[in-house]
Scaffold this motif. Structure first.
Motif, PDB file in Angstrom:
ATOM      1  N   GLU A 122     -64.271  22.493  68.190  1.00  0.00           N
ATOM      2  CA  GLU A 122     -64.919  22.126  69.418  1.00  0.00           C
ATOM      3  C   GLU A 122     -65.219  20.513  69.332  1.00  0.00           C
ATOM      4  O   GLU A 122     -65.055  19.858  70.299  1.00  0.00           O
ATOM      5  CB  GLU A 122     -66.323  22.730  69.293  1.00  0.00           C
ATOM      6  CG  GLU A 122     -67.101  22.609  70.660  1.00  0.00           C
ATOM      7  CD  GLU A 122     -68.339  23.438  70.828  1.00  0.00           C
ATOM      8  OE1 GLU A 122     -69.232  23.189  71.718  1.00  0.00           O
ATOM      9  OE2 GLU A 122     -68.537  24.442  70.060  1.00  0.00           O
ATOM     10  N   SER A 123     -65.664  20.093  67.881  1.00  0.00           N
ATOM     11  CA  SER A 123     -66.095  18.873  67.743  1.00  0.00           C
ATOM     12  C   SER A 123     -64.892  17.720  68.101  1.00  0.00           C
ATOM     13  O   SER A 123     -65.207  16.838  68.828  1.00  0.00           O
ATOM     14  CB  SER A 123     -66.317  18.747  66.298  1.00  0.00           C
ATOM     15  OG  SER A 123     -66.963  17.412  66.168  1.00  0.00           O
ATOM     16  N   ARG A 124     -64.053  18.222  67.876  1.00  0.00           N
ATOM     17  CA  ARG A 124     -62.671  17.205  68.041  1.00  0.00           C
ATOM     18  C   ARG A 124     -62.101  17.093  69.439  1.00  0.00           C
ATOM     19  O   ARG A 124     -61.196  16.361  69.646  1.00  0.00           O
ATOM     20  CB  ARG A 124     -61.592  17.650  67.139  1.00  0.00           C
ATOM     21  CG  ARG A 124     -60.741  19.083  67.623  1.00  0.00           C
ATOM     22  CD  ARG A 124     -59.470  19.463  66.661  1.00  0.00           C
ATOM     23  NE  ARG A 124     -58.786  18.624  65.944  1.00  0.00           N
ATOM     24  CZ  ARG A 124     -57.910  18.555  65.118  1.00  0.00           C
ATOM     25  NH1 ARG A 124     -57.798  19.976  64.537  1.00  0.00           N
ATOM     26  NH2 ARG A 124     -57.126  17.555  64.822  1.00  0.00           N
ATOM     27  N   LEU A 125     -62.512  18.133  70.286  1.00  0.00           N
ATOM     28  CA  LEU A 125     -62.019  18.013  71.824  1.00  0.00           C
ATOM     29  C   LEU A 125     -62.337  16.884  72.424  1.00  0.00           C
ATOM     30  O   LEU A 125     -61.458  16.279  73.235  1.00  0.00           O
ATOM     31  CB  LEU A 125     -62.881  19.316  72.207  1.00  0.00           C
ATOM     32  CG  LEU A 125     -62.323  20.746  72.212  1.00  0.00           C
ATOM     33  CD1 LEU A 125     -63.298  21.854  73.117  1.00  0.00           C
ATOM     34  CD2 LEU A 125     -60.733  20.853  72.284  1.00  0.00           C
ATOM     35  N   ASN A 126     -63.480  16.266  72.451  1.00  0.00           N
ATOM     36  CA  ASN A 126     -63.897  15.081  73.003  1.00  0.00           C
ATOM     37  C   ASN A 126     -64.974  14.533  72.311  1.00  0.00           C
ATOM     38  O   ASN A 126     -65.792  15.112  71.450  1.00  0.00           O
ATOM     39  CB  ASN A 126     -64.044  15.254  74.616  1.00  0.00           C
ATOM     40  CG  ASN A 126     -65.268  16.329  74.767  1.00  0.00           C
ATOM     41  OD1 ASN A 126     -66.148  16.638  74.336  1.00  0.00           O
ATOM     42  ND2 ASN A 126     -64.805  17.607  75.549  1.00  0.00           N
ATOM     43  N   ARG A 127     -65.610  13.517  72.875  1.00  0.00           N
ATOM     44  CA  ARG A 127     -66.827  12.692  72.335  1.00  0.00           C
ATOM     45  C   ARG A 127     -68.148  13.154  72.899  1.00  0.00           C
ATOM     46  O   ARG A 127     -69.227  12.590  72.697  1.00  0.00           O
ATOM     47  CB  ARG A 127     -66.738  11.217  72.278  1.00  0.00           C
ATOM     48  CG  ARG A 127     -65.470  10.774  71.720  1.00  0.00           C
ATOM     49  CD  ARG A 127     -65.361   9.354  71.619  1.00  0.00           C
ATOM     50  NE  ARG A 127     -64.060   8.761  71.388  1.00  0.00           N
ATOM     51  CZ  ARG A 127     -63.852   7.585  71.051  1.00  0.00           C
ATOM     52  NH1 ARG A 127     -64.868   6.660  71.084  1.00  0.00           N
ATOM     53  NH2 ARG A 127     -62.548   7.095  70.560  1.00  0.00           N
ATOM     54  N   HIS A 128     -68.200  14.183  74.090  1.00  0.00           N
ATOM     55  CA  HIS A 128     -69.328  14.654  74.492  1.00  0.00           C
ATOM     56  C   HIS A 128     -69.705  16.004  74.367  1.00  0.00           C
ATOM     57  O   HIS A 128     -70.547  16.430  74.961  1.00  0.00           O
ATOM     58  CB  HIS A 128     -69.218  14.228  75.990  1.00  0.00           C
ATOM     59  CG  HIS A 128     -68.739  12.647  76.111  1.00  0.00           C
ATOM     60  ND1 HIS A 128     -69.736  11.619  75.885  1.00  0.00           N
ATOM     61  CD2 HIS A 128     -67.483  12.336  76.636  1.00  0.00           C
ATOM     62  CE1 HIS A 128     -68.831  10.676  76.274  1.00  0.00           C
ATOM     63  NE2 HIS A 128     -67.698  11.058  76.576  1.00  0.00           N
ATOM     64  N   ASN A 129     -68.921  16.753  73.603  1.00  0.00           N
ATOM     65  CA  ASN A 129     -69.176  18.184  73.700  1.00  0.00           C
ATOM     66  C   ASN A 129     -70.513  18.525  72.795  1.00  0.00           C
ATOM     67  O   ASN A 129     -70.813  17.735  72.068  1.00  0.00           O
ATOM     68  CB  ASN A 129     -67.947  19.097  73.051  1.00  0.00           C
ATOM     69  CG  ASN A 129     -67.575  18.744  71.761  1.00  0.00           C
ATOM     70  OD1 ASN A 129     -68.201  19.246  70.638  1.00  0.00           O
ATOM     71  ND2 ASN A 129     -66.758  17.987  71.701  1.00  0.00           N
ATOM     72  N   PRO A 130     -71.027  19.770  72.854  1.00  0.00           N
ATOM     73  CA  PRO A 130     -72.167  19.841  71.937  1.00  0.00           C
ATOM     74  C   PRO A 130     -72.245  19.741  70.600  1.00  0.00           C
ATOM     75  O   PRO A 130     -73.111  19.435  69.756  1.00  0.00           O
ATOM     76  CB  PRO A 130     -72.394  21.673  72.529  1.00  0.00           C
ATOM     77  CG  PRO A 130     -71.753  21.846  73.828  1.00  0.00           C
ATOM     78  CD  PRO A 130     -70.562  20.783  73.680  1.00  0.00           C
TER      79      PRO A 130
END
Length: 550
Positions: A122-130
């Motif tokens: 999840e963390s690597r998906l983008n810079r704005h996810n939870p």
């Protein structure tokens, strides 16, 4: 569902002076023929462990994992990897171990996860996810290179480029082991919940992997070069340039103490829980141990690599190591080890003869502090030779042949002699069982009173029967290259301990006062010969005397 059916008193101080026994589950006992040890296999061998007289077992990671670093790359902290069994198997292991009067510690790997962990995905998906801030992400320098000069213990840069986020992420070990961001409060909360999960299942404590790596410098400052005269190979093998830096900023940050206090608060909510932290710190090991164990509000005990390194343990070195910790951390507590799953077995590392290995075992089990024994140590196993074609360890593959990795200390335990795989498995073992270890299998040592196995049993029994060896003070008497002597004292009982670390007989002067040979001392009853005011100590022998003038 906490399981508190422990067949020993719930002493909150049980860990102080305890003897811990480390189990590397892949290599202890296979119960289903797949060639890999498992939780049910550990249960099968618990009588062997109980016969040693140890207080607690420490089980290396068994969580769900891609196994690129053999369990130290966790993809699910709350489940057992199917190769080791199920959560029900773990619950049964806890219950069986407790019924034998033994406690259970598990290995928590909190500094990093697997790249397969849902948090990282999840963390690597983008810079704005939870969970965008749950790992250590950083932009490249203008030229595209990593944000600083930090190095991985497993070789190369500690930074890996990720095309999803167009940023680098930090990994102190394999690139598939991204580091968690402890500056993010939600990360700390999640990890504390994981500790609660296992405490509720009945574990008695945690061994905390790479405990000083949790927090990084938020400014991402470069590490300075280490002066050549200070370079050593205590944390990484000599072939690794990781040793060339003074690791001021990539680990051992002051904010780590705040998290350790939070973890201690969680443990204090349960009965008689303990913790031991692994400190990977070449320059400031004693100081870090002191900071992490002082005050009674952080870790219970720590160990570093002072006695796990290649430096030969002369009497001077052993004494200096114990005294240094005592002076630096007067209210702290150490845990000493000669071997574990990350270093060459000490019998080979120091080229010890069987006689020398016995007296060093006696010395280790007499030091002030707790003691951790590594599976096979009690059998006197040497480091196994593992051919490159059989190598599993990515660390060894990276630096072969100057560093052969950690497989040589991780080969399966040989239990019996009349079996090609030493009784470890009916299948093909994940690493070859060493032929010289099969020759010294556990079954061959049971009936030999002078075997290494029975030496360890007698020495652990001596320790448990004498509180001065468990919790007493440490007063040095003599420390030479090939001789060590000290006094352990507790509640008015004074024990004199002397160790001849050479192949020559020597006469030892007793301290002032009246002394008698300690009953049940583990070495030959006719030796050492007590003379007026002294002892004749044969080669590689130990002497234990009790003061009778108190």
């Amino acid at each position: 569902m906490r399981n508190d059916n422990l067949s020993v008193p719930a002493d909150p101080d049980w860990w102080r002076g305890a003897v811990l026994y480390q189990i590397y589950p892949r290599s202890y006992q296979d119960s289903n023929g797949d060639g890999i040890g498992d939780l049910f296999g550990i249960m099968h061998r618990l009588p062997h462990i109980a016969s040693l007289g140890v207080d607690c077992i420490w089980i290396s990671p068994f969580f769900r994992s891609p196994m690129l670093d053999f369990g130290y790359d966790v993809s699910d902290y709350r489940d057992v990897d199917p190769m080791f069994g199920t959560l029900a198997d773990f619950d049964a292991l806890i219950e069986t171990t407790h019924q034998l009067g033994l406690r259970v510690m598990i290995d928590l790997v909190l500094s990093h996860t697997s790249s397969e962990h849902p948090w990282f995905k999840e963390s690597r998906l983008n810079r704005h996810n939870p969970r965008a801030n749950w790992y250590v992400w950083a932009d490249p320098k203008p030229d595209g290179t990593p944000p600083n000069n930090w190095l991985s213990i497993f070789g190369g840069s500690a930074w890996e480029w990720d095309g999803e986020r167009m940023q680098y992420y930090l990994h102190n070990f394999l690139r598939e082991q991204p580091d968690l961001n402890f500056h993010e409060p939600q990360v700390q909360d999640a990890l504390l919940d994981i500790a609660r999960f296992w405490l509720e299942r009945g574990v008695d404590g945690f061994r905390l992997d790479t405990v000083n790596f949790y927090v990084h410098d938020q400014q991402l400052r470069d590490n300075p070069a280490l002066p050549p005269e200070q370079i050593n190979d205590k944390t990484a093998p000599a072939v690794n340039p990781y040793n060339f830096q003074d690791h001021l900023y990539d680990k051992t940050q002051p904010e780590n103490l705040d998290f350790l206090k939070r973890l201690r608060e969680v443990m204090n909510d349960y009965t008689a829980i303990t913790s031991v932290g692994e400190v990977g710190e070449s320059q400031r090991g004693a100081e870090v141990q002191a900071a992490y164990t002082s005050g009674g509000d952080k870790l219970h005990m720590c160990y570093d690599f002072a006695l796990l390194s290649n430096e030969f343990p002369t009497g001077v070195h052993l004494n200096d190591t114990v005294e240094s910790f005592g002076e630096t951390a007067p209210d702290g507590w150490a845990c000493w080890a000669f071997s574990n799953h990350d270093v060459v077995r000490h019998k080979s590392r120091w080229n010890l003869s069987p006689a020398a290995a016995r007296v060093y075992a006696a010395a280790l089990l007499s030091l002030r502090g707790s003691v951790c024994l590594y599976q096979g140590e009690e059998l006197g196993f040497n480091e196994a030779h593992v051919a490159f074609k059989d190598l599993q360890d990515p660390y060894g593959k990276r630096f072969w042949p100057r560093f052969k990795g950690r497989d040589g200390c991780r080969t399966p335990i040989a239990w019996v002699q009349d079996n090609a795989n030493g009784g470890f498995t009916d299948g093909t073992p994940w690493l070859p069982v060493a032929s010289d270890q099969i020759a010294h299998a556990a079954s061959t040592q049971e009936d030999d009173p002078e075997s290494m196995l029975n030496t360890y049993r007698r020495m652990i029994r001596l320790r448990k029967n004498n509180p001065a060896l468990v919790k007493g003070s440490y007063v040095p008497v003599a420390a030479e290259e090939q001789y060590l002597a000290f006094i352990r004292e507790h509640e008015g009982i004074r024990l004199f301990c002397a160790f001849n670390l050479s192949d020559q007989t020597r006469e030892v002067k007793l301290p002032e006062g009246t002394w008698d040979r300690l009953e049940d001392a583990p070495f030959h009853p006719e030796f050492p010969i007590f003379k007026t005011g002294g002892i004749v100590l044969p080669p590689y022998e130990a002497a234990f005397a009790v003061a009778t003038d108190a």
